[in-house]
Design a protein around this motif. Sequence first.
Motif, short mmCIF file in Angstrom:
data_model
loop_
_atom_site.label_atom_id
_atom_site.label_comp_id
_atom_site.label_asym_id
_atom_site.label_seq_id
_atom_site.Cartn_x
_atom_site.Cartn_y
_atom_site.Cartn_z
N LEU A 1 37.34 44.91 42.32
CA LEU A 1 37.48 43.77 41.41
C LEU A 1 38.90 43.65 40.84
CD1 LEU A 1 35.57 41.66 40.19
CD2 LEU A 1 35.37 43.15 38.19
N ASN A 2 39.49 44.79 40.51
CA ASN A 2 40.83 44.77 39.90
C ASN A 2 41.95 44.67 40.93
OD1 ASN A 2 39.88 44.92 37.26
ND2 ASN A 2 39.78 47.15 37.30
N ALA A 3 41.62 44.88 42.20
CA ALA A 3 42.64 44.71 43.25
C ALA A 3 43.13 43.26 43.23
CB ALA A 3 42.05 45.06 44.61
N HIS A 4 44.36 43.06 43.65
CA HIS A 4 44.93 41.71 43.72
C HIS A 4 44.63 41.15 45.10
CE1 HIS A 4 48.20 42.82 40.52
NE2 HIS A 4 47.12 43.58 40.38
N PRO A 5 44.68 39.86 45.33
CA PRO A 5 45.06 38.75 44.46
C PRO A 5 44.04 38.46 43.35
CG PRO A 5 45.21 38.12 46.77
CD PRO A 5 44.50 39.42 46.71
N HIS A 6 44.57 37.81 42.27
CA HIS A 6 43.72 37.29 41.21
C HIS A 6 43.80 35.76 41.20
CE1 HIS A 6 42.53 41.11 39.65
NE2 HIS A 6 43.78 41.53 39.80
N VAL A 7 42.67 35.16 40.79
CA VAL A 7 42.53 33.71 40.88
C VAL A 7 42.19 33.17 39.49
CG1 VAL A 7 41.17 31.88 42.01
CG2 VAL A 7 41.79 33.94 43.28
N ASP A 8 42.62 31.94 39.19
CA ASP A 8 42.34 31.32 37.89
C ASP A 8 40.89 30.81 37.84
OD1 ASP A 8 42.70 29.16 39.72
OD2 ASP A 8 43.03 27.84 38.02
N CYS A 9 40.52 30.15 36.73
CA CYS A 9 39.14 29.65 36.57
C CYS A 9 38.78 28.60 37.62
CB CYS A 9 38.96 28.99 35.20
SG CYS A 9 39.16 30.08 33.81
N THR A 10 39.75 27.79 38.02
CA THR A 10 39.46 26.68 38.93
C THR A 10 39.42 27.12 40.39
OG1 THR A 10 41.79 26.14 39.25
CG2 THR A 10 40.69 25.08 37.38
N GLY A 11 39.92 28.32 40.68
CA GLY A 11 39.99 28.78 42.06
C GLY A 11 41.13 28.13 42.83
N GLU A 12 42.02 27.46 42.12
CA GLU A 12 43.13 26.77 42.78
C GLU A 12 44.38 27.65 42.88
OE1 GLU A 12 43.18 23.05 43.51
OE2 GLU A 12 41.11 23.74 43.59
N ILE A 13 44.54 28.53 41.89
CA ILE A 13 45.80 29.29 41.75
C ILE A 13 45.55 30.76 42.05
CG2 ILE A 13 47.54 30.01 40.06
CD1 ILE A 13 46.72 27.21 38.66
#
Length: 211
Positions: free
Chosen positions: A84-96
Amino acid sequence: MCGIVGYTGPREAGPILLAGLRRLEYRGYDSAGIALLDDVGDLFVEKRAGKLANLTTALADRTPHAGVGLAHTRWATHGRPNDLNAHPHVDCTGEITVIHNGIIENFRELRDGLEARGHVLTSETDTEAIAHLVEEVYAGDLADATRAALRRLEGAYALAVMHRAESDRLVGARMNVPLVVGLGEGESFLASDVSAILEHTRRVIFLEEGD
Ligand code: GLU
């Protein structure tokens, strides 16, 4: 502080990014992940704690067709070394999508503020705050939004960001952690270290602090 590789261009991003991560393995890491954007803007993310082999097994040596992507090796500073903590991380919208090496010193204050404003953070990392900060200021230009979000950060970072609506573009930034840009023929690279991209280009820009 481990590794970042990014690619945008006409070739398949997945294999280029995984080969780049292999070249950065010597830096040490506890997790690895990849994000790929295809030409209709669909986002694919896979990330795994442990060796790069865990990630490639999860991918079953098949990566979706994509011309843009980011890949990361993590050395955990904030949050356990798990999937879960591995990257990438995504914003709430799933766009970024964001990958980051370094430490965001004011992460507690940033995370608390984001949660108070309604964002749902799904990891324990300092990094995830960056994705949501970019989300808050995004108005159609990822470089502008990233610049604005970075003004809120205290700490050290090399990072790379992509947006589903700008599917041929990567944005990178550096503050106290190395990041280089590689220039190819109709293609570009981002990397923590030239060794990740030297097989593709010798034209390299070493970013300065604050670039
Ligand atoms: N601070 C970030 C984390 O714990 C990035 C660590 C790194 O440099 O890999 O996820």
